[in-house]
Motif scaffolding. Structure first.
Motif, PDB file in Angstrom:
ATOM      1  N   MET A  85      10.771  -5.411   8.756  1.00  0.00           N
ATOM      2  CA  MET A  85      10.387  -6.372   7.730  1.00  0.00           C
ATOM      3  C   MET A  85      10.098  -5.400   6.543  1.00  0.00           C
ATOM      4  SD  MET A  85       8.926 -10.326   6.577  1.00  0.00           S
ATOM      5  CE  MET A  85       8.263  -9.795   4.387  1.00  0.00           C
ATOM      6  N   SER A  86       8.480  -4.464   6.667  1.00  0.00           N
ATOM      7  CA  SER A  86       8.210  -3.299   6.437  1.00  0.00           C
ATOM      8  C   SER A  86       9.379  -2.431   6.038  1.00  0.00           C
ATOM      9  CB  SER A  86       8.020  -2.766   6.898  1.00  0.00           C
ATOM     10  OG  SER A  86       5.925  -3.585   7.571  1.00  0.00           O
ATOM     11  N   ARG A  87      10.629  -1.788   7.200  1.00  0.00           N
ATOM     12  CA  ARG A  87      11.465  -1.354   6.312  1.00  0.00           C
ATOM     13  C   ARG A  87      12.242  -1.348   5.425  1.00  0.00           C
ATOM     14  NH1 ARG A  87      11.995   3.590   6.690  1.00  0.00           N
ATOM     15  NH2 ARG A  87      11.447   4.234   9.150  1.00  0.00           N
ATOM     16  N   SER A  88      12.412  -3.173   5.506  1.00  0.00           N
ATOM     17  CA  SER A  88      13.468  -3.569   4.202  1.00  0.00           C
ATOM     18  C   SER A  88      12.737  -3.665   3.176  1.00  0.00           C
ATOM     19  CB  SER A  88      13.745  -5.123   4.283  1.00  0.00           C
ATOM     20  OG  SER A  88      14.781  -4.751   5.314  1.00  0.00           O
ATOM     21  N   ILE A 122       2.736   8.089   5.628  1.00  0.00           N
ATOM     22  CA  ILE A 122       2.196   8.046   7.515  1.00  0.00           C
ATOM     23  C   ILE A 122       3.101   6.688   7.717  1.00  0.00           C
ATOM     24  CG2 ILE A 122       0.002   7.532   8.852  1.00  0.00           C
ATOM     25  CD1 ILE A 122      -1.227   9.105   6.434  1.00  0.00           C
ATOM     26  N   TYR A 123       3.028   5.683   6.659  1.00  0.00           N
ATOM     27  CA  TYR A 123       3.192   4.382   7.192  1.00  0.00           C
ATOM     28  C   TYR A 123       5.046   4.576   7.416  1.00  0.00           C
ATOM     29  CZ  TYR A 123       3.944  -0.810   7.626  1.00  0.00           C
ATOM     30  OH  TYR A 123       4.198  -1.933   8.224  1.00  0.00           O
ATOM     31  N   ASN A 124       5.686   5.108   6.688  1.00  0.00           N
ATOM     32  CA  ASN A 124       6.348   4.992   7.304  1.00  0.00           C
ATOM     33  C   ASN A 124       7.376   5.957   8.287  1.00  0.00           C
ATOM     34  OD1 ASN A 124       9.866   5.150   5.969  1.00  0.00           O
ATOM     35  ND2 ASN A 124       9.630   7.420   5.758  1.00  0.00           N
ATOM     36  N   LEU A 125       6.952   6.705   9.278  1.00  0.00           N
ATOM     37  CA  LEU A 125       6.549   7.376   9.495  1.00  0.00           C
ATOM     38  C   LEU A 125       6.439   6.680  11.130  1.00  0.00           C
ATOM     39  CD1 LEU A 125       6.751  10.011  11.559  1.00  0.00           C
ATOM     40  CD2 LEU A 125       4.286  10.122  11.907  1.00  0.00           C
ATOM     41  N   LEU A 159       0.819  -0.993   0.157  1.00  0.00           N
ATOM     42  CA  LEU A 159      -0.110   0.235   0.343  1.00  0.00           C
ATOM     43  C   LEU A 159       1.009   1.717   0.196  1.00  0.00           C
ATOM     44  CD1 LEU A 159      -2.570  -0.972   2.874  1.00  0.00           C
ATOM     45  CD2 LEU A 159      -3.059  -0.998  -0.020  1.00  0.00           C
ATOM     46  N   ALA A 160       2.035   1.267   1.037  1.00  0.00           N
ATOM     47  CA  ALA A 160       3.215   1.838   0.818  1.00  0.00           C
ATOM     48  C   ALA A 160       3.409   2.473  -0.505  1.00  0.00           C
ATOM     49  CB  ALA A 160       4.086   2.197   2.045  1.00  0.00           C
ATOM     50  N   VAL A 161       3.607   1.605  -1.613  1.00  0.00           N
ATOM     51  CA  VAL A 161       3.837   1.627  -2.719  1.00  0.00           C
ATOM     52  C   VAL A 161       3.004   2.589  -3.901  1.00  0.00           C
ATOM     53  CG1 VAL A 161       4.479   0.365  -4.902  1.00  0.00           C
ATOM     54  CG2 VAL A 161       5.054  -0.501  -2.803  1.00  0.00           C
ATOM     55  N   ILE A 162       1.968   1.962  -3.668  1.00  0.00           N
ATOM     56  CA  ILE A 162       0.226   2.136  -4.335  1.00  0.00           C
ATOM     57  C   ILE A 162      -0.098   3.631  -3.992  1.00  0.00           C
ATOM     58  CG2 ILE A 162      -2.069   2.220  -4.668  1.00  0.00           C
ATOM     59  CD1 ILE A 162      -1.603  -1.073  -4.454  1.00  0.00           C
ATOM     60  N   SER A 180       8.758   3.774  11.721  1.00  0.00           N
ATOM     61  CA  SER A 180      10.495   4.386  11.986  1.00  0.00           C
ATOM     62  C   SER A 180      10.097   4.350  13.756  1.00  0.00           C
ATOM     63  CB  SER A 180      10.090   5.956  11.683  1.00  0.00           C
ATOM     64  OG  SER A 180      11.059   5.743  10.137  1.00  0.00           O
ATOM     65  N   ILE A 181       8.561   4.995  14.408  1.00  0.00           N
ATOM     66  CA  ILE A 181       8.548   4.905  15.801  1.00  0.00           C
ATOM     67  C   ILE A 181       8.362   3.504  16.392  1.00  0.00           C
ATOM     68  CG2 ILE A 181       6.683   5.692  17.168  1.00  0.00           C
ATOM     69  CD1 ILE A 181       6.235   7.606  15.279  1.00  0.00           C
ATOM     70  N   CYS A 182       8.104   2.753  15.634  1.00  0.00           N
ATOM     71  CA  CYS A 182       7.461   1.613  16.261  1.00  0.00           C
ATOM     72  C   CYS A 182       8.792   0.570  15.855  1.00  0.00           C
ATOM     73  CB  CYS A 182       6.271   0.948  15.652  1.00  0.00           C
ATOM     74  SG  CYS A 182       4.771   1.611  15.804  1.00  0.00           S
ATOM     75  N   ASP A 183       9.597   0.508  15.094  1.00  0.00           N
ATOM     76  CA  ASP A 183      10.898   0.047  15.697  1.00  0.00           C
ATOM     77  C   ASP A 183      11.605   0.063  16.458  1.00  0.00           C
ATOM     78  OD1 ASP A 183      12.052  -1.576  14.038  1.00  0.00           O
ATOM     79  OD2 ASP A 183      13.421  -1.123  12.504  1.00  0.00           O
ATOM     80  N   LEU A 184      11.228   1.275  16.996  1.00  0.00           N
ATOM     81  CA  LEU A 184      12.099   2.076  18.264  1.00  0.00           C
ATOM     82  C   LEU A 184      11.684   0.655  19.525  1.00  0.00           C
ATOM     83  CD1 LEU A 184      13.602   5.477  17.141  1.00  0.00           C
ATOM     84  CD2 LEU A 184      14.203   3.444  16.484  1.00  0.00           C
ATOM     85  N   LEU A 185      10.640   0.457  19.374  1.00  0.00           N
ATOM     86  CA  LEU A 185      10.499   0.438  20.851  1.00  0.00           C
ATOM     87  C   LEU A 185      10.130  -1.544  20.266  1.00  0.00           C
ATOM     88  CD1 LEU A 185       6.302   1.802  20.398  1.00  0.00           C
ATOM     89  CD2 LEU A 185       8.652   2.802  22.296  1.00  0.00           C
ATOM     90  N   PRO A 186      11.674  -1.511  21.681  1.00  0.00           N
ATOM     91  CA  PRO A 186      11.115  -3.288  22.271  1.00  0.00           C
ATOM     92  C   PRO A 186      10.040  -3.471  22.489  1.00  0.00           C
ATOM     93  CG  PRO A 186      12.830  -1.657  23.754  1.00  0.00           C
ATOM     94  CD  PRO A 186      11.545  -0.913  22.700  1.00  0.00           C
ATOM     95  N   GLY A 187       9.580  -5.360  22.042  1.00  0.00           N
ATOM     96  CA  GLY A 187       8.333  -6.316  22.594  1.00  0.00           C
ATOM     97  C   GLY A 187       8.190  -6.168  23.987  1.00  0.00           C
TER      98      GLY A 187
END
Length: 260
Positions: free
Chosen positions: A137-140, A94-97, A84-87, A100-107
């Protein structure tokens, strides 16, 4: 290729042998207490006992079932949102933000919230697993999509590909090495997150996993049992890496000449 593979395997076997010898020497020198630093033989005995007496196979099966459920959900969501981010450029911003935020949060940091939302059970563990894989995975995937040469995309559009068909027909094949890399990173983080949560949770109504087994061995001051469980975790990781990811890589991106 075969000679390189044999050389790699030989080097790895030599490293393992040297590591075992070094462990044996340190144990004999009594650098650490035998209770905290058990012998190789004691760890081997505990490894066998774990499967023959302590039901390690059941614990392992429970952990693998949870990781499989979490990976299926996380990988599916990562593909959907990244596509969807490509389309849509607006969704990409929005998703890139969000990534960036959630990838920094440890599970583990989200565990108190997950317990409040879902209670102590299987859903909470799966939630942590999904969180651990979806963002890296989304980032990659998105980084791989952005690195695709423009002429590939234009060629796909020239033959009538649009939207989802353009993603599956051009973006995914061209960025498959990044997709595979994202799955590797996500799997490793999800596996670590699962074991960590199991160690905190203990058991749930659906059963107990390897993390709980480690905590039980620790409570009994059975360090040999702890190391035996760690070996099981390592073996599973190695089997996934070389049995799944390396096999897929050899039959796709390496065969296509996309990586060396």
């Amino acid at each position: 290729m075969k000679s390189e593979t044999r050389s790699e395997i030989r080097d790895q076997i030599i490293f393992i042998i040297c590591f075992i010898i070094a462990w044996y020497v340190v144990y004999k020198m009594r650098v650490f207490s035998p209770t905290a630093f058990p012998s190789v033989g004691s760890i081997g005995e505990s490894f066998v006992t774990a499967f023959t007496t302590n039901d390690m196979l059941t614990y392992t099966g429970h952990s693998l079932l949870l990781i499989a459920k979490g990976l299926a959900i996380g990988i599916g969501l990562a593909f959907i949102f990244s596509s969807l981010a490509v389309i849509s450029k607006h969704f990409h911003a929005i998703y890139n933000l969000i990534v960036s935020i959630c990838d920094l949060l440890p599970g583990v940091a989200l565990l108190p919230l997950a317990i409040c939302w879902f209670g102590i059970g299987e859903i909470t563990i799966i939630f942590i697993v999904v969180h651990s894989i979806i963002w890296p995975m989304s980032r990659s995937i998105m980084d791989g999509f952005s690195s695709i040469p423009r002429m590939y995309i234009e060629s796909g559009m020239n033959i009538g590909l649009r939207g989802l068909k353009l993603v599956t027909g051009v973006y995914l094949p061209a960025a498959f090495s990044s997709v595979l890399s994202g799955m590797r990173v996500g799997w490793a983080r999800a596996w670590r997150g699962l074991i960590s949560v199991e160690m905190i949770f203990g058991t749930t109504s659906s059963g107990a996993g390897i993390g709980w087994y480690i905590m039980m061995r620790r409570n009994f001051m059975d360090m040999s049992g702890v190391f035996a469980a760690l070996i099981v975790i390592i073996i599973i990781g190695v089997l996934v890496e070389y049995g799944i990811f390396r096999t897929v890589e050899n039959h796709t991106v390496r065969k296509w000449g996309m990586v060396q």
